[in-house]
Design a protein around this motif. Structure first.
Motif, PDB file in Angstrom:
ATOM      1  N   PHE A 260       4.640  11.473 -18.583  1.00 48.27           N
ATOM      2  CA  PHE A 260       4.287  10.281 -17.796  1.00 48.27           C
ATOM      3  C   PHE A 260       5.537   9.665 -17.169  1.00 48.27           C
ATOM      4  O   PHE A 260       5.522   9.264 -15.990  1.00 48.27           O
ATOM      5  N   ILE A 261       6.618   9.568 -17.940  1.00 45.91           N
ATOM      6  CA  ILE A 261       7.869   9.000 -17.424  1.00 45.91           C
ATOM      7  C   ILE A 261       8.362   9.791 -16.223  1.00 45.91           C
ATOM      8  O   ILE A 261       8.724   9.217 -15.178  1.00 45.91           O
ATOM      9  N   LEU A 262       8.370  11.112 -16.338  1.00 48.71           N
ATOM     10  CA  LEU A 262       8.874  11.954 -15.252  1.00 48.71           C
ATOM     11  C   LEU A 262       7.997  11.847 -14.010  1.00 48.71           C
ATOM     12  O   LEU A 262       8.497  11.666 -12.889  1.00 48.71           O
ATOM     13  N   VAL A 263       6.673  11.934 -14.202  1.00 46.73           N
ATOM     14  CA  VAL A 263       5.750  11.899 -13.055  1.00 46.73           C
ATOM     15  C   VAL A 263       5.760  10.518 -12.400  1.00 46.73           C
ATOM     16  O   VAL A 263       5.854  10.400 -11.166  1.00 46.73           O
ATOM     17  N   ALA A 264       5.651   9.461 -13.215  1.00 48.87           N
ATOM     18  CA  ALA A 264       5.554   8.111 -12.669  1.00 48.87           C
ATOM     19  C   ALA A 264       6.814   7.714 -11.915  1.00 48.87           C
ATOM     20  O   ALA A 264       6.737   7.122 -10.829  1.00 48.87           O
ATOM     21  N   ASN A 265       7.967   8.032 -12.462  1.00 48.47           N
ATOM     22  CA  ASN A 265       9.212   7.661 -11.777  1.00 48.47           C
ATOM     23  C   ASN A 265       9.458   8.516 -10.541  1.00 48.47           C
ATOM     24  O   ASN A 265      10.083   8.047  -9.583  1.00 48.47           O
ATOM     25  N   CYS A 266       8.961   9.747 -10.560  1.00 46.42           N
ATOM     26  CA  CYS A 266       8.996  10.567  -9.334  1.00 46.42           C
ATOM     27  C   CYS A 266       8.156   9.910  -8.239  1.00 46.42           C
ATOM     28  O   CYS A 266       8.540   9.907  -7.065  1.00 46.42           O
ATOM     29  N   MET A 267       7.014   9.352  -8.637  1.00 41.22           N
ATOM     30  CA  MET A 267       6.154   8.672  -7.660  1.00 41.22           C
ATOM     31  C   MET A 267       6.824   7.429  -7.105  1.00 41.22           C
ATOM     32  O   MET A 267       6.689   7.115  -5.915  1.00 41.22           O
ATOM     33  N   VAL A 268       7.558   6.698  -7.949  1.00 38.30           N
ATOM     34  CA  VAL A 268       8.285   5.518  -7.466  1.00 38.30           C
ATOM     35  C   VAL A 268       9.318   5.923  -6.419  1.00 38.30           C
ATOM     36  O   VAL A 268       9.411   5.317  -5.340  1.00 38.30           O
ATOM     37  N   ILE A 269      10.085   6.959  -6.727  1.00 37.84           N
ATOM     38  CA  ILE A 269      11.116   7.424  -5.791  1.00 37.84           C
ATOM     39  C   ILE A 269      10.478   7.917  -4.495  1.00 37.84           C
ATOM     40  O   ILE A 269      10.940   7.597  -3.388  1.00 37.84           O
ATOM     41  N   THR A 270       9.389   8.681  -4.626  1.00 37.07           N
ATOM     42  CA  THR A 270       8.685   9.192  -3.446  1.00 37.07           C
ATOM     43  C   THR A 270       8.109   8.055  -2.615  1.00 37.07           C
ATOM     44  O   THR A 270       8.144   8.087  -1.380  1.00 37.07           O
ATOM     45  N   ALA A 271       7.574   7.029  -3.289  1.00 40.13           N
ATOM     46  CA  ALA A 271       7.006   5.883  -2.578  1.00 40.13           C
ATOM     47  C   ALA A 271       8.071   5.177  -1.743  1.00 40.13           C
ATOM     48  O   ALA A 271       7.825   4.814  -0.584  1.00 40.13           O
ATOM     49  N   VAL A 272       9.244   4.993  -2.299  1.00 38.11           N
ATOM     50  CA  VAL A 272      10.328   4.324  -1.565  1.00 38.11           C
ATOM     51  C   VAL A 272      10.772   5.167  -0.373  1.00 38.11           C
ATOM     52  O   VAL A 272      11.075   4.637   0.707  1.00 38.11           O
ATOM     53  N   ILE A 273      10.790   6.480  -0.555  1.00 36.39           N
ATOM     54  CA  ILE A 273      11.230   7.366   0.532  1.00 36.39           C
ATOM     55  C   ILE A 273      10.208   7.410   1.663  1.00 36.39           C
ATOM     56  O   ILE A 273      10.568   7.365   2.843  1.00 36.39           O
ATOM     57  N   THR A 274       8.910   7.480   1.317  1.00 35.97           N
ATOM     58  CA  THR A 274       7.870   7.720   2.324  1.00 35.97           C
ATOM     59  C   THR A 274       7.359   6.451   2.994  1.00 35.97           C
ATOM     60  O   THR A 274       6.888   6.509   4.131  1.00 35.97           O
ATOM     61  N   ASN A 275       7.433   5.317   2.319  1.00 33.02           N
ATOM     62  CA  ASN A 275       6.904   4.072   2.881  1.00 33.02           C
ATOM     63  C   ASN A 275       8.040   3.286   3.543  1.00 33.02           C
ATOM     64  O   ASN A 275       8.959   2.814   2.879  1.00 33.02           O
ATOM     65  N   LYS A 276       7.962   3.123   4.852  1.00 33.90           N
ATOM     66  CA  LYS A 276       9.034   2.445   5.587  1.00 33.90           C
ATOM     67  C   LYS A 276       9.154   0.974   5.218  1.00 33.90           C
ATOM     68  O   LYS A 276      10.197   0.363   5.451  1.00 33.90           O
ATOM     69  N   ARG A 277       8.088   0.410   4.631  1.00 36.75           N
ATOM     70  CA  ARG A 277       8.165  -0.986   4.209  1.00 36.75           C
ATOM     71  C   ARG A 277       9.094  -1.165   3.015  1.00 36.75           C
ATOM     72  O   ARG A 277       9.450  -2.295   2.672  1.00 36.75           O
TER      73      ARG A 277
ATOM     74  N   ASP B 197     -12.181  17.722   4.721  1.00 31.68           N
ATOM     75  CA  ASP B 197     -10.765  17.796   4.404  1.00 31.68           C
ATOM     76  C   ASP B 197      -9.955  18.157   5.624  1.00 31.68           C
ATOM     77  O   ASP B 197      -8.851  17.659   5.839  1.00 31.68           O
ATOM     78  N   ASP B 198     -10.500  19.085   6.444  1.00 36.00           N
ATOM     79  CA  ASP B 198      -9.747  19.531   7.615  1.00 36.00           C
ATOM     80  C   ASP B 198      -9.654  18.426   8.652  1.00 36.00           C
ATOM     81  O   ASP B 198      -8.682  18.337   9.401  1.00 36.00           O
ATOM     82  N   ASN B 199     -10.723  17.581   8.726  1.00 34.36           N
ATOM     83  CA  ASN B 199     -10.731  16.555   9.756  1.00 34.36           C
ATOM     84  C   ASN B 199     -10.208  15.225   9.261  1.00 34.36           C
ATOM     85  O   ASN B 199      -9.998  14.305  10.036  1.00 34.36           O
ATOM     86  N   GLY B 200     -10.047  15.113   7.937  1.00 35.13           N
ATOM     87  CA  GLY B 200      -9.645  13.829   7.374  1.00 35.13           C
ATOM     88  C   GLY B 200      -8.150  13.611   7.495  1.00 35.13           C
ATOM     89  O   GLY B 200      -7.377  14.518   7.721  1.00 35.13           O
ATOM     90  N   SER B 201      -7.738  12.364   7.315  1.00 32.57           N
ATOM     91  CA  SER B 201      -6.322  12.002   7.343  1.00 32.57           C
ATOM     92  C   SER B 201      -6.049  11.016   6.234  1.00 32.57           C
ATOM     93  O   SER B 201      -6.943  10.302   5.783  1.00 32.57           O
ATOM     94  N   LEU B 202      -4.817  10.934   5.828  1.00 34.72           N
ATOM     95  CA  LEU B 202      -4.411  10.049   4.733  1.00 34.72           C
ATOM     96  C   LEU B 202      -4.298   8.625   5.259  1.00 34.72           C
ATOM     97  O   LEU B 202      -3.627   8.350   6.229  1.00 34.72           O
ATOM     98  N   ASP B 203      -4.997   7.719   4.561  1.00 32.58           N
ATOM     99  CA  ASP B 203      -4.889   6.302   4.918  1.00 32.58           C
ATOM    100  C   ASP B 203      -3.548   5.777   4.474  1.00 32.58           C
ATOM    101  O   ASP B 203      -3.149   6.012   3.353  1.00 32.58           O
ATOM    102  N   SER B 204      -2.914   5.104   5.314  1.00 29.89           N
ATOM    103  CA  SER B 204      -1.623   4.537   4.957  1.00 29.89           C
ATOM    104  C   SER B 204      -1.731   3.046   4.772  1.00 29.89           C
ATOM    105  O   SER B 204      -2.654   2.431   5.228  1.00 29.89           O
TER     106      SER B 204
END
Length: 356
Positions: A45-62, A349-356
């Motif tokens: 959980f520690i590894l996955v959750a903190n990876c998500m935090v780092i990824t969130a900061v990288i991918t979200n311009k806010r 899935d092919d026509n869908g897009s990720l909500d940001s």
């Protein structure tokens, strides 16, 4: 310290040092396996959750602001802590006495580096918050270059602090000064380590109390001069509450361990410190588990980004399964002209897009 010195014991295994303090307190096999299984779940959980935090900061311009860059660096230190805990769990118990001195230094060094990095990150974040609050801004004006230099400085200091015992501040050549919990660490080093960290704890708490008091006073003054209430989202107080919660969890989880280390450093023989070692480690693991939960609970934008990341991973998994299913060769009894149409799930899935 020359290794050929007859009073030094660099060629001994850890069994030699453990034997100096009598019987070593160890968990029975059943309890040890339970601790390893539960600990492994927490570490995943520690590894996955903190990876998500780092990824969130990288991918979200806010999140492309100094505060969040430093928060991602704090998540990186928790990620390292997760790795250190996994390594420790599978190199403890009956394995500990078989370790060489170098292996023991590496095991403990990982923990020391992760703790130093977490503490240094919290201190840097405190300074960043102070700068922003004094200018009454949500985010400071630190440039990316300065933030990068701060991050490099944090890890340089942390690695140095983790390597200090292996560089000479140990008791391998002076066994009378060895500690109980870390049998090749000098008691003077434990005193220095625990006292310096406790002093930094007190300093950071004082800084944040000063910041929080200033913000509350400033907010009250502004509200008295305006007809409408101030939007708290547009003041620094929201991010301060987040980091104060993180700091509070860190202090609660690590202070008992530092006090135990201090007692070991002053050679408290009546304190039965060995039995407290597992509890202190459990508190340390709990802190790394709590931090990603605090980020997501106290920051709605972070939680939204987490959900988008999980949705993206889920969509990618379904898309991969559909692709594999369509790539399978047809059975000999199936007519190629009568193959079933693509599923609605795949179409969506092919026509869908990720909500940001």
């Amino acid at each position: 310290m020359a290794q050929n010195n007859s009073s030094c014991y660099y060629n001994e295994t850890m069994q030699f040092f453990y034997n100096r303090f009598g019987e070593r307190y160890a968990l029975n096999n059943t309890l040890l396996i339970t601790v390893q299984v539960v600990g492994s779940i927490f570490c995943i959980f520690i590894l996955v959750a903190n990876c998500m935090v780092i990824t969130a900061v990288i991918t979200n311009k806010r999140f492309h602001y100094p505060f969040y860059y430093l928060l991602a660096n704090l998540a990186a230190s928790d990620f390292l802590a997760g790795i250190a805990y996994v390594y420790l769990m599978f190199n403890t118990g009956d394995v500990s006495p078989t370790l060489t001195i170098s292996e023991y230094f590496f095991r403990q060094g990982l923990l020391d580096v992760s703790l130093s990095a977490s503490l240094a990150n919290l201190l840097v974040i405190a300074l960043e918050r102070y700068i922003s609050v004094m200018n009454w801004k949500v985010h400071s004006n630190l440039t990316k270059r300065r933030v990068t230099l701060l991050i490099i400085l944090v890890w340089s200091i942390s690695i140095f602090m983790g390597a200090v015992p292996s560089m000479g501040w140990n008791c391998i050549c002076n066994l009378d000064k060895c500690s109980q919990m870390a049998p090749i660490f000098s008691r003077s080093y434990l005193i220095f380590w625990s006292v310096s960290n406790l002093v930094i704890f007190v300093a950071m708490v004082a800084i944040y109390m000063r910041i929080y008091t200033y913000v509350k006073k400033k907010t009250t003054m502004l509200m008295s001069h305006t007809s409408s209430s101030i939007n708290r989202r547009r003041t620094p107080i929201k991010l301060i509450k987040t980091v104060m919660t993180v700091l509070g969890a860190f202090v609660i989880c690590w202070t008992p361990g530092l006090v135990v280390m201090l007692l070991d450093g002053v050679n408290c023989k009546m304190c039965n410190l060995k039995k407290l070692k597992s509890l202190m480690l459990l508190l340390a693991v709990a802190n790394s588990v709590m931090n990603p939960c605090i980020y997501s609970y106290k920051d709605e934008e972070m939680w939204t980004t987490f959900k988008n990341l999980m949705r993206c991973i889920g969509n990618g998994t379904r898309r991969q399964r559909s692709t594999r299913a369509n790539a399978r060769p047809l059975n000999s009894s199936q007519d190629p002209g009568t193959s079933p149409p693509a599923s609605e799930e795949m179409k969506s899935d092919d026509n869908g897009s990720l909500d940001s």
